[in-house]
Design a protein around this motif. Structure first.
Motif: not given
Lengths: 252, 252, 252, 252
Positions: C156-176
């Motif tokens: 569960y922690v791993m999934v959440n870490e991936v989520m936050v990394e995805l959030m940060k990376g995608l936000k730079e590309k203007n995606a949610l």
């Protein structure tokens, strides 16, 4: 023309006792939630569902397409441990439409077949522009005369006696009748004349000493027609109207 | 002694039409979900709820404490736009218990009062060790004779006619009767004798031509009693037992 | 253009602790059911809702009209002890659209105001014919490598870490980016290029050692786009496609 | 000792894409309702469930017996198109308990096995009298500083970043951490010292500039402990207490 969909849980009876009888409370939760979901899904397309026997439900579905029916059928499969089948038919009266809807679905196999699953049996669809007529009927003076003064169960029996008398009277006039909670009933009643409804009310008053009133709505689908029926009933309650029947029609 | 809780939605009628009539489909969803939640919450404490009129529900609650009632009342307030009140009473028969439960709740104010909210009116509680007796009644041959061959609505009317006849017959024997879906009924029936139930069934057969059977369960609470009733009914269906009545009792 | 609706529970925080803190389990039941209802209501109009923070939910609503929003708002009021407000905006990217939807709703008053209730604040609507682009992203080999072999919480922690990394990376590309259960995420990503998504995936692989894949769908609304995204993902899982990105577009 | 139950949907992944991907909205409705039901069923026995990944949920279950687990498992089968398995273990800390609960369940077969169904794998149960410690953590000034002033999605990302930092910090202290909506988190934290929690909060303040507070409850089960945690948090919010941590213990 009114369009009726008969909704039938596939092979439900055997499921409830396989491999041994399922817990009654779980079945009650299942049935009432399934009804709530069907009501929510059909009403977002303009329909209205009556719980009827819970395993065989009757819906007014003018404006609900074949594609909509497929999606609802699919959503139920995705959320429940069982599946549902539909029979769809339009008729001049609700009694006729349910008759044809039942007939076309029965033609596709038994409700207790292990192989008949997720059928959509179509007799006919109502056309755009055709109207639904719904009467919202309630009992006069029920809070003072019953709920606040007599035992809960006796009031419940009284409401059921009124329901069965309404069912019998309205069926002769080709209209259906469903209990919707409290002291309220709804009747899909295309083709019913005011004097016919008055006659049914008179007979019930003579037999049971109970007086009734009806707000009626006419519209392009059951969702709007039932809203108009509720507004009509408020007009009678508020004494804006004399008598026990009021009709509102959506002309647009 | 059987313990009955009358569950009443506070000031529901006025709420449904304030400031104007609420959408009928939303009310149906609300009522059926409220029932599902009450069933789920009470049954996890050993109780069983019947939807009755949806705004006035009747539950068998042997073993459900005052504290449990408080928590359920609170959970409903936290999930719904309305609140509920309870009347609680134990009686030798279910008819007597509901009578006392109704009376004690009515004494606390009108169901349509704007100030009466979240009452728990207690007449009496059943004691530990006292038993609940429940009959699960169904109609013989309903799938072949009705569901698969006759129109859905006519079957629905027939089921309701049987229900009202059962209500009248059982009330004379001090037992309640509720519809639970399909062609099934449940009767909390402490004190009812087999020959009395047979007599009710005989009268219905003579009046309506419909034959019935009953599985009966006796146990410390409604959850277990209803399970035993279901098992009893399976014994009749499976012809393990002759006749139309079978009883199982939980002696522990 | 993608149309985003910000859904906000009115004055929710204060309600949860008035007059004293409400039972945590009841709040969890309330929040998850409210989300389920919003998902069901919006999706029957072609939308898709993400639970986000549960009191502030984000939905893709191309094709959902102002009238639809009103009816959904009304249905929620009729079923829950609280009300909701909406901010609606269309944008070239999902990040832009949510920005404008937030701004227009914030302009109508505080989320904790006692008087701001049932607002529908509109910045803009997407036009018919405009498309939604959605990526369904999941983690490679999660069952073998994690669920069946490592403790549940560590996964569960791993999934959440991936989520936050995805959030940060995608936000730079203007995606949610939203978590949708298991090891699955959904990204409304109008305007996102394949190479940008690949770049985000590469960075996560380098940082966390986790490899990802994405099925992408493009269609007239979120319901259809998410279905296409699921089909695309199946093509990658079934190795019908090389690489970790597959796109399907509904051209009709 | 804290008792943890790992709840796992049996063979869920394959089910979601068989025979073809099921509609995303339906899956979201299914998952959130399943969570609501599990929360309702476990909490009526004194437990508390966190949705975690939705297909793998973690519950605190002190006081919930093997018999209770069986009945909950059965109720889910009777209401849903899928089944669930349990791993149960008690531990000195929540991290240890979930580790053992995961291990014992994994020993009974893969989460994606077609034959592993409705397992209850027991490592150990907590004893009567043993206590649960829960911290309810929230973010200071979130309405003014974030919800009413920044875009909804940016707040959502911020909350998730805080969550992952809390997860990492608390895991080193052997405590779990779950998001419960808004800006709120819950941590089952048997054995956690105040200074350890303060240290975690300090690090987050230094890394992210976000300040946190925690109301802590200690009681015989998670339902009561979470109520005490909520009351503790109110004491901090109301400035009845200095500092950012408050503890209430149920001594009876």
């Amino acid at each position: 023309m009114i369009q009726i969909t008969l909704i039938q849980i596939d092979n439900y009876g055997p499921w409830t006792v396989t491999p041994k009888p399922r817990r009654e409370a779980d079945l009650q939760v299942l049935q009432s939630r399934l009804y709530a979901d069907l009501e929510s899904l059909f009403s977002s397309k303009g329909g209205l569902v009556f719980f009827s026997r819970f395993d065989n439900l009757i819906a007014i579905t003018n404006g609900v397409t074949l594609e909509d029916h497929k999606q609802i059928q699919n959503s139920i499969k995705n959320r429940y441990p069982l599946t549902i089948s539909f029979g769809i038919a339009a008729g001049e009266t609700s009694l006729e439409a349910q008759y044809k809807a039942s007939h076309v679905l029965q033609g596709s196999g038994s409700s207790r077949s292990e192989v008949r699953r997720e059928i959509i049996a179509v007799d006919s669809f109502a056309q755009s522009g055709e109207k639904v007529k719904i009467a919202h009927i309630d009992i006069n003076g029920v809070t003072k005369g019953f709920t606040d003064s007599k035992p809960a169960y006796e009031n419940y029996v009284m409401v059921n006696e009124v329901m069965v008398e309404l069912m019998k009277g309205l069926k002769e006039k080709n209209a259906l009748l469903f209990f919707i909670g409290g002291d309220n009933f709804m009747s899909p009643c295309n083709g019913l004349k005011d004097e016919e409804l008055n006659q049914v009310f008179d007979e019930i008053y003579q037999n049971l000493g109970i007086s009734l009133k009806a707000g009626i709505g006419i519209a392009e689908n059951a969702d709007v027609a039932s809203q108009l029926a509720d507004l009509s009933l408020e007009k009678i309650r508020g004494k804006e109207i004399e008598g026990c029947i009021c009709i509102l029609e959506n002309k647009y």
